[in-house]
Motif scaffolding. Structure first.
Motif, PDB file in Angstrom:
ATOM      1  N   PRO A   4       0.828  -1.210   0.000  1.00  0.00           N
ATOM      2  CA  PRO A   4       0.000   0.000   0.000  1.00  0.00           C
ATOM      3  C   PRO A   4       0.863   1.261   0.000  1.00  0.00           C
ATOM      4  O   PRO A   4       1.897   1.319   0.675  1.00  0.00           O
ATOM      5  CB  PRO A   4      -0.777  -0.120   1.322  1.00  0.00           C
ATOM      6  CG  PRO A   4      -0.696  -1.556   1.703  1.00  0.00           C
ATOM      7  CD  PRO A   4       0.636  -2.019   1.196  1.00  0.00           C
ATOM      8  N   GLU A   6       0.271   5.350   0.585  1.00  0.00           N
ATOM      9  CA  GLU A   6      -0.652   6.403   0.970  1.00  0.00           C
ATOM     10  C   GLU A   6      -0.241   7.744   0.367  1.00  0.00           C
ATOM     11  O   GLU A   6       0.933   7.992   0.108  1.00  0.00           O
ATOM     12  CB  GLU A   6      -0.697   6.575   2.492  1.00  0.00           C
ATOM     13  CG  GLU A   6      -1.027   5.336   3.284  1.00  0.00           C
ATOM     14  CD  GLU A   6       0.199   4.609   3.780  1.00  0.00           C
ATOM     15  OE1 GLU A   6       0.092   3.853   4.766  1.00  0.00           O
ATOM     16  OE2 GLU A   6       1.287   4.803   3.193  1.00  0.00           O
ATOM     17  N   CYS A  22      -5.045   5.589  -0.932  1.00  0.00           N
ATOM     18  CA  CYS A  22      -4.111   4.489  -0.743  1.00  0.00           C
ATOM     19  C   CYS A  22      -4.223   3.567  -1.945  1.00  0.00           C
ATOM     20  O   CYS A  22      -5.276   2.960  -2.178  1.00  0.00           O
ATOM     21  CB  CYS A  22      -4.411   3.729   0.534  1.00  0.00           C
ATOM     22  SG  CYS A  22      -3.446   2.221   0.724  1.00  0.00           S
ATOM     23  N   LEU A  32      -9.593  -3.409   3.237  1.00  0.00           N
ATOM     24  CA  LEU A  32      -8.642  -2.299   3.296  1.00  0.00           C
ATOM     25  C   LEU A  32      -9.037  -1.422   4.469  1.00  0.00           C
ATOM     26  O   LEU A  32     -10.220  -1.116   4.657  1.00  0.00           O
ATOM     27  CB  LEU A  32      -8.661  -1.493   2.003  1.00  0.00           C
ATOM     28  CG  LEU A  32      -7.904  -2.127   0.834  1.00  0.00           C
ATOM     29  CD1 LEU A  32      -8.197  -1.395  -0.461  1.00  0.00           C
ATOM     30  CD2 LEU A  32      -6.406  -2.125   1.115  1.00  0.00           C
ATOM     31  N   TRP A  34      -7.812   1.805   7.476  1.00  0.00           N
ATOM     32  CA  TRP A  34      -6.976   2.932   7.885  1.00  0.00           C
ATOM     33  C   TRP A  34      -6.798   2.883   9.398  1.00  0.00           C
ATOM     34  O   TRP A  34      -7.759   2.673  10.148  1.00  0.00           O
ATOM     35  CB  TRP A  34      -7.616   4.258   7.495  1.00  0.00           C
ATOM     36  CG  TRP A  34      -7.615   4.549   6.037  1.00  0.00           C
ATOM     37  CD1 TRP A  34      -8.614   4.314   5.142  1.00  0.00           C
ATOM     38  CD2 TRP A  34      -6.554   5.160   5.288  1.00  0.00           C
ATOM     39  NE1 TRP A  34      -8.246   4.719   3.891  1.00  0.00           N
ATOM     40  CE2 TRP A  34      -6.975   5.257   3.949  1.00  0.00           C
ATOM     41  CE3 TRP A  34      -5.283   5.638   5.610  1.00  0.00           C
ATOM     42  CZ2 TRP A  34      -6.188   5.796   2.937  1.00  0.00           C
ATOM     43  CZ3 TRP A  34      -4.503   6.175   4.608  1.00  0.00           C
ATOM     44  CH2 TRP A  34      -4.954   6.252   3.288  1.00  0.00           C
ATOM     45  N   ILE A  68     -15.004   6.117   4.487  1.00  0.00           N
ATOM     46  CA  ILE A  68     -14.094   5.284   3.711  1.00  0.00           C
ATOM     47  C   ILE A  68     -14.806   4.783   2.463  1.00  0.00           C
ATOM     48  O   ILE A  68     -16.004   4.483   2.492  1.00  0.00           O
ATOM     49  CB  ILE A  68     -13.565   4.104   4.558  1.00  0.00           C
ATOM     50  CG1 ILE A  68     -12.433   3.380   3.833  1.00  0.00           C
ATOM     51  CG2 ILE A  68     -14.691   3.163   4.956  1.00  0.00           C
ATOM     52  CD1 ILE A  68     -11.700   2.368   4.698  1.00  0.00           C
ATOM     53  N   ARG A  70     -13.834   2.767  -1.671  1.00  0.00           N
ATOM     54  CA  ARG A  70     -12.798   2.146  -2.481  1.00  0.00           C
ATOM     55  C   ARG A  70     -13.227   2.071  -3.933  1.00  0.00           C
ATOM     56  O   ARG A  70     -14.418   1.995  -4.241  1.00  0.00           O
ATOM     57  CB  ARG A  70     -12.413   0.761  -1.938  1.00  0.00           C
ATOM     58  CG  ARG A  70     -13.461  -0.312  -2.041  1.00  0.00           C
ATOM     59  CD  ARG A  70     -13.066  -1.558  -1.243  1.00  0.00           C
ATOM     60  NE  ARG A  70     -11.954  -2.280  -1.849  1.00  0.00           N
ATOM     61  CZ  ARG A  70     -11.338  -3.320  -1.266  1.00  0.00           C
ATOM     62  NH1 ARG A  70     -11.731  -3.716  -0.061  1.00  0.00           N
ATOM     63  NH2 ARG A  70     -10.340  -3.945  -1.873  1.00  0.00           N
ATOM     64  N   THR A  76      -7.667   1.289  -5.274  1.00  0.00           N
ATOM     65  CA  THR A  76      -7.446   2.429  -4.388  1.00  0.00           C
ATOM     66  C   THR A  76      -8.558   2.526  -3.347  1.00  0.00           C
ATOM     67  O   THR A  76      -9.732   2.304  -3.655  1.00  0.00           O
ATOM     68  CB  THR A  76      -7.382   3.729  -5.194  1.00  0.00           C
ATOM     69  OG1 THR A  76      -6.294   3.650  -6.131  1.00  0.00           O
ATOM     70  CG2 THR A  76      -7.155   4.927  -4.286  1.00  0.00           C
ATOM     71  N   TYR A  92      -1.204   8.533   9.460  1.00  0.00           N
ATOM     72  CA  TYR A  92      -2.277   7.650   9.020  1.00  0.00           C
ATOM     73  C   TYR A  92      -1.689   6.550   8.139  1.00  0.00           C
ATOM     74  O   TYR A  92      -0.956   6.825   7.178  1.00  0.00           O
ATOM     75  CB  TYR A  92      -3.329   8.438   8.255  1.00  0.00           C
ATOM     76  CG  TYR A  92      -4.230   9.230   9.164  1.00  0.00           C
ATOM     77  CD1 TYR A  92      -3.749  10.345   9.850  1.00  0.00           C
ATOM     78  CD2 TYR A  92      -5.554   8.861   9.384  1.00  0.00           C
ATOM     79  CE1 TYR A  92      -4.560  11.066  10.713  1.00  0.00           C
ATOM     80  CE2 TYR A  92      -6.379   9.576  10.243  1.00  0.00           C
ATOM     81  CZ  TYR A  92      -5.861  10.672  10.906  1.00  0.00           C
ATOM     82  OH  TYR A  92      -6.665  11.384  11.766  1.00  0.00           O
ATOM     83  N   TYR A  93      -2.044   5.312   8.479  1.00  0.00           N
ATOM     84  CA  TYR A  93      -1.534   4.152   7.772  1.00  0.00           C
ATOM     85  C   TYR A  93      -2.664   3.425   7.054  1.00  0.00           C
ATOM     86  O   TYR A  93      -3.739   3.209   7.616  1.00  0.00           O
ATOM     87  CB  TYR A  93      -0.883   3.170   8.746  1.00  0.00           C
ATOM     88  CG  TYR A  93       0.332   3.709   9.447  1.00  0.00           C
ATOM     89  CD1 TYR A  93       0.212   4.362  10.677  1.00  0.00           C
ATOM     90  CD2 TYR A  93       1.599   3.572   8.893  1.00  0.00           C
ATOM     91  CE1 TYR A  93       1.329   4.857  11.330  1.00  0.00           C
ATOM     92  CE2 TYR A  93       2.721   4.061   9.546  1.00  0.00           C
ATOM     93  CZ  TYR A  93       2.571   4.704  10.766  1.00  0.00           C
ATOM     94  OH  TYR A  93       3.679   5.191  11.407  1.00  0.00           O
ATOM     95  N   CYS A  94      -2.380   3.021   5.844  1.00  0.00           N
ATOM     96  CA  CYS A  94      -3.276   2.157   5.087  1.00  0.00           C
ATOM     97  C   CYS A  94      -2.826   0.716   5.263  1.00  0.00           C
ATOM     98  O   CYS A  94      -1.617   0.441   5.305  1.00  0.00           O
ATOM     99  CB  CYS A  94      -3.223   2.556   3.613  1.00  0.00           C
ATOM    100  SG  CYS A  94      -4.177   1.506   2.514  1.00  0.00           S
ATOM    101  N   TRP A 112       1.053  -3.260   5.117  1.00  0.00           N
ATOM    102  CA  TRP A 112       1.007  -1.920   5.676  1.00  0.00           C
ATOM    103  C   TRP A 112       1.780  -0.941   4.803  1.00  0.00           C
ATOM    104  O   TRP A 112       2.848  -1.270   4.274  1.00  0.00           O
ATOM    105  CB  TRP A 112       1.616  -1.906   7.079  1.00  0.00           C
ATOM    106  CG  TRP A 112       0.773  -2.611   8.091  1.00  0.00           C
ATOM    107  CD1 TRP A 112       0.767  -3.942   8.364  1.00  0.00           C
ATOM    108  CD2 TRP A 112      -0.209  -2.016   8.938  1.00  0.00           C
ATOM    109  NE1 TRP A 112      -0.167  -4.223   9.331  1.00  0.00           N
ATOM    110  CE2 TRP A 112      -0.770  -3.064   9.709  1.00  0.00           C
ATOM    111  CE3 TRP A 112      -0.671  -0.715   9.127  1.00  0.00           C
ATOM    112  CZ2 TRP A 112      -1.772  -2.832  10.656  1.00  0.00           C
ATOM    113  CZ3 TRP A 112      -1.658  -0.493  10.076  1.00  0.00           C
ATOM    114  CH2 TRP A 112      -2.196  -1.537  10.822  1.00  0.00           C
TER     115      TRP A 112
END
Length: 122
Positions: A4, A6, A22, A32, A34, A68, A70, A76, A92-94, A112
């Protein structure tokens, strides 16, 4: 292997909006999500979405403010963040998971991203 990536973080004033993206190409990813982590705090679940978008799950602290979504054609996932508060400041992590079981649990995720910084000024 899914990696991923971001984008979309930045600095915004309280009450403003940002949209994170992402891109998660590679193997099919069922879920998926966050997560975010502020300095000195544990990683916190933000939101997750299933493969077809029918199932979505938001963390309590962002309900009613973050959405959220997609686009599988583009591999994405997006996080639209509205009414931002200073306490939303974090990296912020995807993340991607090969199943939808406990989407709010970080250990469910296999893949990640590197993270993107979101800073909300008061």
């Amino acid at each position: 292997q899914v990696q991923p990536v971001e984008s979309g973080g930045g600095l915004v004033q309280a009450g403003g909006s940002l949209r994170l993206s992402c891109a998660a190409s590679g193997r099919t990813v069922i879920t998926l999500g966050w997560f975010r982590q502020a300095p000195g705090k544990e990683r916190e679940f933000v939101a997750a979405i299933s493969w077809n978008g029918d199932s979505r799950y938001n963390g309590d602290s962002v309900k009613g403010r973050f959405t959220i979504s997609r686009d599988n054609a583009k591999n994405t996932v997006y996080l639209q963040m509205n009414s931002l508060k200073p306490e939303d400041t974090a990296v912020y992590y995807c993340a991607g998971s090969s199943r939808w079981l406990q989407p709010q649990v970080s250990s469910e995720y296999n893949y990640w991203g590197q993270g993107t910084q979101v800073t909300v000024s008061s």
